[in-house]
Write an enzyme that holds these catalytic residues in place. Structure first.
Site, PDB file in Angstrom:
ATOM      1  N   ASP A  62       0.827  -1.214   0.000  1.00  0.00           N
ATOM      2  CA  ASP A  62       0.000   0.000   0.000  1.00  0.00           C
ATOM      3  C   ASP A  62       0.858   1.259   0.000  1.00  0.00           C
ATOM      4  OD1 ASP A  62      -2.247  -1.530  -0.071  1.00  0.00           O
ATOM      5  OD2 ASP A  62      -2.936  -1.059   1.959  1.00  0.00           O
ATOM      6  N   ASP A 137      -4.566   9.085   5.000  1.00  0.00           N
ATOM      7  CA  ASP A 137      -4.740   9.805   6.263  1.00  0.00           C
ATOM      8  C   ASP A 137      -3.778  10.968   6.431  1.00  0.00           C
ATOM      9  OD1 ASP A 137      -2.324   8.443   6.938  1.00  0.00           O
ATOM     10  OD2 ASP A 137      -3.451   6.790   7.791  1.00  0.00           O
ATOM     11  N   ARG A 147       5.366  13.391  25.676  1.00  0.00           N
ATOM     12  CA  ARG A 147       4.564  14.522  26.124  1.00  0.00           C
ATOM     13  C   ARG A 147       3.231  14.511  25.407  1.00  0.00           C
ATOM     14  NH1 ARG A 147       9.267  19.155  25.631  1.00  0.00           N
ATOM     15  NH2 ARG A 147      10.440  18.583  27.500  1.00  0.00           N
ATOM     16  N   ASP A 166      -1.631  11.584  22.413  1.00  0.00           N
ATOM     17  CA  ASP A 166      -0.341  11.461  21.733  1.00  0.00           C
ATOM     18  C   ASP A 166      -0.423  11.965  20.301  1.00  0.00           C
ATOM     19  OD1 ASP A 166       0.720  10.357  23.976  1.00  0.00           O
ATOM     20  OD2 ASP A 166       0.999   8.335  23.171  1.00  0.00           O
ATOM     21  N   THR A 177      -8.736   1.383   7.151  1.00  0.00           N
ATOM     22  CA  THR A 177      -8.136   0.077   7.451  1.00  0.00           C
ATOM     23  C   THR A 177      -6.628   0.182   7.656  1.00  0.00           C
ATOM     24  OG1 THR A 177      -8.070  -0.322   5.060  1.00  0.00           O
ATOM     25  CG2 THR A 177      -9.895  -1.313   6.298  1.00  0.00           C
ATOM     26  N   LEU A 181      -7.312   1.952  11.910  1.00  0.00           N
ATOM     27  CA  LEU A 181      -7.738   0.649  12.429  1.00  0.00           C
ATOM     28  C   LEU A 181      -6.798   0.174  13.535  1.00  0.00           C
ATOM     29  CD1 LEU A 181      -9.635  -1.819  12.205  1.00  0.00           C
ATOM     30  CD2 LEU A 181      -8.095  -2.709  10.444  1.00  0.00           C
ATOM     31  N   GLN A 238       4.041   9.699   3.398  1.00  0.00           N
ATOM     32  CA  GLN A 238       4.982  10.035   2.338  1.00  0.00           C
ATOM     33  C   GLN A 238       5.786  11.294   2.624  1.00  0.00           C
ATOM     34  OE1 GLN A 238       5.257   7.784  -0.342  1.00  0.00           O
ATOM     35  NE2 GLN A 238       3.917   6.715   1.093  1.00  0.00           N
TER      36      GLN A 238
END
Length: 281
Positions: A62, A137, A147, A166, A177, A181, A238
Site C-alpha cells: 500500500d 490519512d 509529552r 499522543d 483500514t 484501524l 509520504q
C-alpha cells in the site's frame, strides 16, 4: 495505451516489474518505468510514468500505491495494484494473478473504483506551508519525548473538542483500514462520504472516534508545543512537516480522486476477510 510501472525497491518487486515490462512490450504497448527500475533492468531512461502513462501498474504494498498516487494525483491515472508487501488493502492482485489481471484490463473486464481524497493544508502565521491531497490519512503525532499534545478540533465554525493525546488521525474511508484501524478506529466502507477523526492514546478514555460528513471542513489547531517537542504532521506516510503551537491544519474533501482498478470476482468484504483473517476460527 501507454503503460507505466512503479515498484518498490525490493529485489522481488524489481524482478517482477521487469517481467511485466517484457509482457507489455510483447503485446505491442509502450512501457515507461521509474529511474531505479530502469537502472536495475539496464535500460535507458524513459519519461516519468506518472506524467505520460495512461495506466500505472504499481508493484509493492500500500505504501508504494500511496507514493504512486501522490506523484500522479493531478492526472488521476487508473492504477492496478500488485501485492508484494506485508498487508495490502489497495493491492488486491497477487504475483500469480498479474498476467491474468493485465489481460482482463486489455479486454475491459474490470471495475474502475473512484476513491475520495482529502486536501490537507498547513497554515502557520497566515502563510501556507504545504497543501497536498491524501488518499489514506493525515496524522499528527509526537516524536521521541513522551509529552501529551493539546489539539483543538473544529468543523466549519463549530467547536468539537480539545484532545489531550499522543496525536490525532484524520482518515478517509479508504484509510480506515490503515493507522486508524490499528489505533482502534472504525472500518468505514470506501464508498461512504465521511471524515474519520481518531485520537491516538487519548488522556480521557471517553474520547473515541468521530465520523463526520465529508461535506464539512475540519480545522485543527495545535495548542501546545515548540519546535523542540518534535510534533509532526505526516501525509499518507509520504511527507512529514514539523509542527509548532498555533499551527492550523485544514482538512476537506479534495478535488482529486484516486482511480483503483478492481475485478468483479473479488469484492471489498472478501479482501477484508482475507487480510484481517476474519474467516479463521
Amino acid at each position: 495505451m501507454i503503460f507505466g510501472i512503479i515498484c518498490k525497491e525490493d529485489i522481488g518487486a524489481l524482478n517482477l516489474a521487469g517481467r511485466v515490462r517484457e509482457w507489455v512490450r510483447a503485446k505491442g504497448y509502450e512501457c515507461l518505468v521509474e529511474d531505479h527500475l530502469g537502472r536495475h533492468l539496464g535500460i535507458s531512461h524513459t519519461d516519468p510514468p506518472w506524467e505520460k502513462a495512461d495506466l500505472l501498474v504499481v508493484i509493492g504494498g500500500d505504501g508504494t500505491i500511496l507514493r504512486a498516487i501522490w506523484m500522479s494525483a493531478g492526472r488521476q491515472i487508473p492504477i492496478l495494484g500488485v501485492h508484494m508487501g506485508y498487508l495490502g488493502f489497495l493491492t488486491e492482485v497477487t504475483e500469480d494473478e498479474v498476467y491474468v489481471a493485465l489481460e482482463a484490463v486489455l479486454a475491459g473486464k474490470f471495475v474502475q473504483e473512484e476513491r475520495a481524497m482529502f486536501e490537507s493544508t498547513l497554515i502557520r502565521e497566515g502563510r501556507t506551508i504545504t497543501s497536498q491531497h491524501v488518499l489514506n490519512d493525515v496524522v499528527i503525532n509526537k516524536g521521541a519525548l513522551a509529552r501529551i499534545i493539546d489539539i483543538e478540533v473544529w468543523t466549519d465554525s463549530t467547536f468539537i473538542t480539545c484532545y489531550r493525546a499522543d496525536g490525532l488521525i484524520v482518515s478517509t474511508p479508504t484509510g480506515s483500514t490503515a493507522y486508524n484501524l490499528a489505533t482502534g478506529g472504525p472500518i468505514v466502507h470506501p464508498q461512504v462520504d465521511a471524515i474519520i477523526l481518531t485520537p491516538i492514546c487519548p488522556h480521557v478514555l471517553s474520547n473515541r472516534s468521530i465520523i463526520l460528513p465529508d461535506s464539512q471542513e475540519v480545522i485543527i489547531v495545535i495548542k501546545s508545543g515548540k519546535q523542540s517537542d518534535n510534533i509532526y504532521l505526516t501525509l499518507d506516510g509520504q511527507r512529514g512537516f514539523p509542527l509548532v503551537a498555533e499551527d492550523r491544519l485544514i482538512v476537506k474533501r479534495g478535488h482529486y480522486k484516486a482511480n483503483i482498478l478492481r475485478f468483479p470476482q473479488r469484492d471489498y468484504f472478501e479482501i477484508l476477510r482475507t487480510k484481517l483473517g476474519w474467516q479463521e476460527r
